[in-house]
Design a protein around this motif. Structure first.
Motif, PDB file in Angstrom:
ATOM      1  N   GLY A   1       0.964  -1.083   0.238  1.00 23.61           N
ATOM      2  CA  GLY A   1       0.147   0.178   0.055  1.00 23.61           C
ATOM      3  C   GLY A   1       0.922   1.341   0.027  1.00 23.61           C
ATOM      4  O   GLY A   1       0.449   2.189  -0.872  1.00 23.61           O
ATOM      5  N   LEU A   2       1.931   1.230   0.937  1.00 24.06           N
ATOM      6  CA  LEU A   2       2.819   2.396   0.912  1.00 24.06           C
ATOM      7  C   LEU A   2       3.536   2.429  -0.374  1.00 24.06           C
ATOM      8  O   LEU A   2       3.576   3.708  -1.030  1.00 24.06           O
ATOM      9  CB  LEU A   2       3.697   2.020   1.961  1.00 24.06           C
ATOM     10  CG  LEU A   2       4.734   3.311   2.209  1.00 24.06           C
ATOM     11  CD1 LEU A   2       3.925   4.366   2.781  1.00 24.06           C
ATOM     12  CD2 LEU A   2       5.722   2.903   3.417  1.00 24.06           C
ATOM     13  N   ALA A   3       3.846   1.663  -0.774  1.00 19.77           N
ATOM     14  CA  ALA A   3       4.678   1.783  -2.339  1.00 19.77           C
ATOM     15  C   ALA A   3       3.690   2.119  -3.283  1.00 19.77           C
ATOM     16  O   ALA A   3       4.157   3.000  -4.175  1.00 19.77           O
ATOM     17  CB  ALA A   3       5.155   0.256  -2.606  1.00 19.77           C
ATOM     18  N   ILE A   4       2.526   1.581  -3.352  1.00 21.45           N
ATOM     19  CA  ILE A   4       1.651   2.173  -4.389  1.00 21.45           C
ATOM     20  C   ILE A   4       1.516   3.508  -4.501  1.00 21.45           C
ATOM     21  O   ILE A   4       1.591   4.260  -5.386  1.00 21.45           O
ATOM     22  CB  ILE A   4       0.266   1.396  -4.309  1.00 21.45           C
ATOM     23  CG1 ILE A   4       0.337  -0.242  -4.570  1.00 21.45           C
ATOM     24  CG2 ILE A   4      -0.604   1.869  -5.298  1.00 21.45           C
ATOM     25  CD1 ILE A   4      -0.631  -0.992  -4.263  1.00 21.45           C
ATOM     26  N   ALA A   5       1.285   3.968  -3.124  1.00 24.64           N
ATOM     27  CA  ALA A   5       1.030   5.483  -3.150  1.00 24.64           C
ATOM     28  C   ALA A   5       2.260   6.164  -3.473  1.00 24.64           C
ATOM     29  O   ALA A   5       2.101   7.225  -4.073  1.00 24.64           O
ATOM     30  CB  ALA A   5       0.531   5.677  -1.495  1.00 24.64           C
ATOM     31  N   VAL A   6       3.288   5.696  -2.960  1.00 28.56           N
ATOM     32  CA  VAL A   6       4.434   6.761  -3.248  1.00 28.56           C
ATOM     33  C   VAL A   6       4.983   6.893  -4.837  1.00 28.56           C
ATOM     34  O   VAL A   6       4.836   7.867  -5.214  1.00 28.56           O
ATOM     35  CB  VAL A   6       5.657   6.131  -2.458  1.00 28.56           C
ATOM     36  CG1 VAL A   6       6.965   6.913  -2.720  1.00 28.56           C
ATOM     37  CG2 VAL A   6       5.590   6.417  -1.060  1.00 28.56           C
ATOM     38  N   VAL A   7       4.739   5.778  -5.237  1.00 29.38           N
ATOM     39  CA  VAL A   7       5.201   5.736  -6.654  1.00 29.38           C
ATOM     40  C   VAL A   7       4.130   6.316  -7.509  1.00 29.38           C
ATOM     41  O   VAL A   7       4.435   7.031  -8.371  1.00 29.38           O
ATOM     42  CB  VAL A   7       5.064   4.003  -6.984  1.00 29.38           C
ATOM     43  CG1 VAL A   7       5.116   3.953  -8.547  1.00 29.38           C
ATOM     44  CG2 VAL A   7       6.532   3.366  -6.644  1.00 29.38           C
ATOM     45  N   SER A   8       2.949   6.225  -7.108  1.00 22.03           N
ATOM     46  CA  SER A   8       1.768   6.533  -8.166  1.00 22.03           C
ATOM     47  C   SER A   8       1.932   8.404  -7.682  1.00 22.03           C
ATOM     48  O   SER A   8       1.669   9.123  -8.617  1.00 22.03           O
ATOM     49  CB  SER A   8       0.402   6.264  -7.949  1.00 22.03           C
ATOM     50  OG  SER A   8       0.089   6.424  -6.419  1.00 22.03           O
TER      51      SER A   8
END
Lengths: 216, 252, 251
Positions: B199-206
């Motif tokens: 979830g964290l990675a998805i948010a940061v990357v997007s």
């Protein structure tokens, strides 16, 4: 070609773009369709060109109703239409010349003739010097000229222009207006504008408000 | 060749740096999170994704049960395989689907604000877009994926019972009776830590993709597409990095 | 995902039929197909190869922990692992990754063309947007996804074998053993990839072509298009798996 609409209604989901509009554009006439944003100008132009299907009512090309046409017949008849789009709708991956050649190549016009006609169209709009440039590197006025060249290159009987002066300075506006009058000689011309302008003298104006013709 | 490698390294470093910057600024604003934006983002990312998540979980679970069912007559090992599949394949695939949904939506919204100049506008009235737009979304994405993953674990457990019935002929009642034997808290914790990381990675990357957007409608589309792809890549990478470690620390 | 999955699938089936008809009528330019194939291959191949390589490593790591607990010998898992990868995991993972990669870029490209009125400009230039834009993507995807799936099988099985051999000092070669694979498995994998290969560009194009309005509509098209492409692949995967399960149960 005479264009007419009969109780033309167009809806996008819950919003009504055109409501029971009946009007006509005689052969060789010059008309300005004007009115506030969201009044249905663009929708009307696209319905006239057969790009949008009416929800109710119909559009007639001369005496032929477009509703009854097959996809092929409609495409064949659309050769009579040239349209200058509000967003120009040029292809950035193609050069100016290739953009103008597109309608001819798709209609399988022999290459030599197509090339001659495209050069002629670009000369008329004053873009002979920019044949190999990409649309993204053109100024607003030049893009509009390129769009006009693409619209007239297949020698249509009807020329439609959707808000052709948006984002242009007054001087460029005047020159594009002159160009439209010049290239529409002997054709039916319909121009959509937010307001009628002096630079574009026409025989008739139609005011569209909320998808219907407003009188007075 | 050397130049190409150098360019690739530079590109990778710049990408990592941009992502790290987004993460750092989010952490900075964490104590002063905008509550309204957080709630809005939670509804957008979490609540609205619930039907999709349940649908995907049901489909994945059913497919896995079918696949393991084939081994019922052949192999005792089917059970062990089924276990790892439900706890690895399911969460990973769900992470990808949720990454596509949350990542694309987040990147598209930020890109839209960006190309319309609204982010500049916020800075103009001395509001940091990170405080009101980015930080709440990163937190919301983390919480959403965490919550949705918990729901899917529940679905996975139900499917596991079905799988047990099909493969081992174990009645569902007995399965839940023997639940303590089959499910360990470590497994659950591992799954939850992984999904939080996704979830964290998805948010940061997007967010990084959305903030980089330029060039009108095409730019917004490109940003959303880039967010989906880098989200996938990030999930695979995290999966590889976290699983062996979690397996050592949490699973006996 | 409004209106229920059936109505959504209906729209996609209709677009598929219209695209095939338009392609038959206008023809499809071979150069465009090749261009999209190259783009698909270069952009998705790396993602799928690396993704499934990692996936293989993680899967055998977990399986190793389980195997030690229950029966000790990991090598016995090798042949069913190969079979599962071929029949199930590589097709679905490759499809979902391709749906993300290719679905997103298709929805973005067509969405941007739609809001920029370029689709209408094409139509007035006597071109059919379906034959011109959708058909080459459809053909390229149907041709390339099976190849990407094979790539996925290679990546996932070789990574499992390498992990078992080098990380756990065990018989990794068992994970390259295709002895359990049947014709039905290969057929099932092929049907899945062909169907998903057709579905992904259609689902993404549908939302791209429908985009109306401004830049926001393009973002929405990408989001919805990608999600529908992914979900469609999961559904196709389940239906084909169920069909083959029933078929094999009857024999």
């Amino acid at each position: 070609m005479q264009l007419s609409t009969h109780a033309l209604t167009l809806r996008f989901g819950p919003t009504t773009a055109l409501s029971a509009l009946t009007t006509n554009f005689p052969e060789g006439s010059r008309t300005v369709v004007w009115g506030p944003a969201g009044g249905g100008k663009t929708s009307l132009l696209k319905c006239l060109a057969g790009l949008l299907r009416p929800t109710e009512g119909e559009v007639r090309w001369d005496d032929v109703s477009t509703s009854g046409l097959s996809a092929e017949a409609r495409r064949a008849a659309q050769v009579d239409f040239g349209m200058v789009f509000q967003t120009d709708a040029l292809f950035d991956s193609l050069t100016v010349l290739d953009n103008v050649l597109l309608p001819l190549r798709n209609r399988r016009v022999p290459e030599a003739e197509a090339s001659a006609r495209a050069h002629e169209a670009l000369r008329r709009v004053g873009l002979s010097h920019a044949l190999d440039r990409r649309p993204e590197h053109l100024s607003g006025g030049m893009k509009k000229r390129c769009g006009v060249a693409r619209a007239i290159v297949a020698r249509p009987h009807v020329l439609l222009a959707d808000d052709p002066f948006s984002g242009l300075d007054p001087q460029t506006e005047r020159s594009i207006a002159e160009l439209l009058l010049e290239v529409s000689e002997g054709r039916t011309l319909v121009v959509a504008l937010p307001d009628p302008v002096d630079a574009l003298p026409v025989t008739r104006t139609v005011r569209l408000v909320d998808g219907a013709e407003a009188r007075g | 060749m050397i130049r190409a490698v150098g360019r690739l390294t530079l590109w990778a470093l710049r990408g990592l740096g941009a992502n790290a910057l987004v993460l750092a600024r989010t952490l900075f604003y964490l104590p002063r999170l905008d509550g309204g934006e957080l709630r809005r983002a939670l509804v957008l990312f979490g609540f609205r994704s619930l039907p999709l998540t349940l649908g995907a979980a049901a489909l994945i679970g059913a497919t896995v049960v079918l696949q393991i069912g084939v081994y019922a007559t052949r192999l005792y090992a089917g059970w062990a395989a089924g276990f790892s599949l439900l706890w690895e394949f399911g969460p990973l695939l769900l992470g990808l689907v949720m990454g596509a949904r949350i990542g694309a939506r987040n990147a598209a919204e930020l890109a839209l604000l960006n190309v319309n100049g609204q982010l500049e506008g916020l800075r103009g009235i001395s509001l940091d877009p990170f405080r009101i737009l980015v930080a709440p979304r990163v937190v919301a994405s983390l919480l959403s994926v965490l919550g949705l993953a918990s729901v899917t674990f529940l679905v996975a457990i139900i499917w596991q019972a079905v799988a047990a019935y099909l493969t081992l002929g174990l009645p569902v009642r007995i399965f839940f009776g023997a639940f303590a034997d089959l499910l360990f808290w470590g497994d659950l914790a591992a799954g939850i830590i992984k999904s939080a990381a996704y979830g964290l990675a998805i948010a940061v990357v997007s967010t990084t993709a959305g903030l980089k957007a330029a060039g009108g409608a095409a730019g917004v589309g490109r940003a959303a597409a880039a967010a989906v792809v880098s989200g996938c890549a990030a999930i695979f990478f995290l999966d590889l990095a976290l699983t062996p470690w979690l397996a050592k620390v949490l699973v006996r | 995902m409004t209106g229920g999955p059936l109505r959504v699938l209906g729209a996609q089936t209709m677009l598929f039929a219209r695209t095939v008809r338009a392609a038959a009528r206008h023809g499809v330019r071979r150069r465009e197909v090749l261009r999209h194939m190259a783009e698909l291959g270069t952009s998705s191949a790396l993602l799928i190869a690396v993704g499934l390589f990692f996936f293989g490593v993680v899967l055998v790591t977990i399986a190793w922990a389980q195997a030690r607990k229950y029966f000790g010998n990991i090598a016995v898992l090798g042949p069913p692992y190969f079979q599962l990868i071929l029949r199930e995991f590589s097709p679905i993972m490759a499809a979902v990754l391709a749906a993300s990669r290719q679905g997103a870029s298709t929805a973005a490209a067509l969405g941007a063309m739609s809001v920029n009125e370029q689709l209408e400009a094409l139509e007035l230039s006597a071109a059919d947007p379906l034959a011109e834009l959708v058909a080459p993507r459809l053909i390229a995807s149907v041709l390339v996804l099976p190849l990407l799936t094979v790539l996925g099988v290679v990546a996932a099985t070789s990574s499992a074998a390498l992990t078992i051999t080098f990380a756990f000092q065990n018989n990794g070669a068992a994970f390259l053993d295709p002895s359990l694979v049947t014709t039905g498995d290969v057929l099932s994998a092929l049907v899945k990839t062909l169907l998903c290969g057709a579905f992904i560009p259609i689902a993404a194009s549908l939302r791209g072509l429908q985009a109306q309005g401004g830049a926001g509509a393009v973002g929405e098209a990408v989001t919805v298009g990608v999600v529908e492409a992914c979900m469609g692949c999961l559904l196709i995967d389940f239906l084909v798996a169920a069909a083959f399960f029933i078929l094999s149960a009857q024999q």
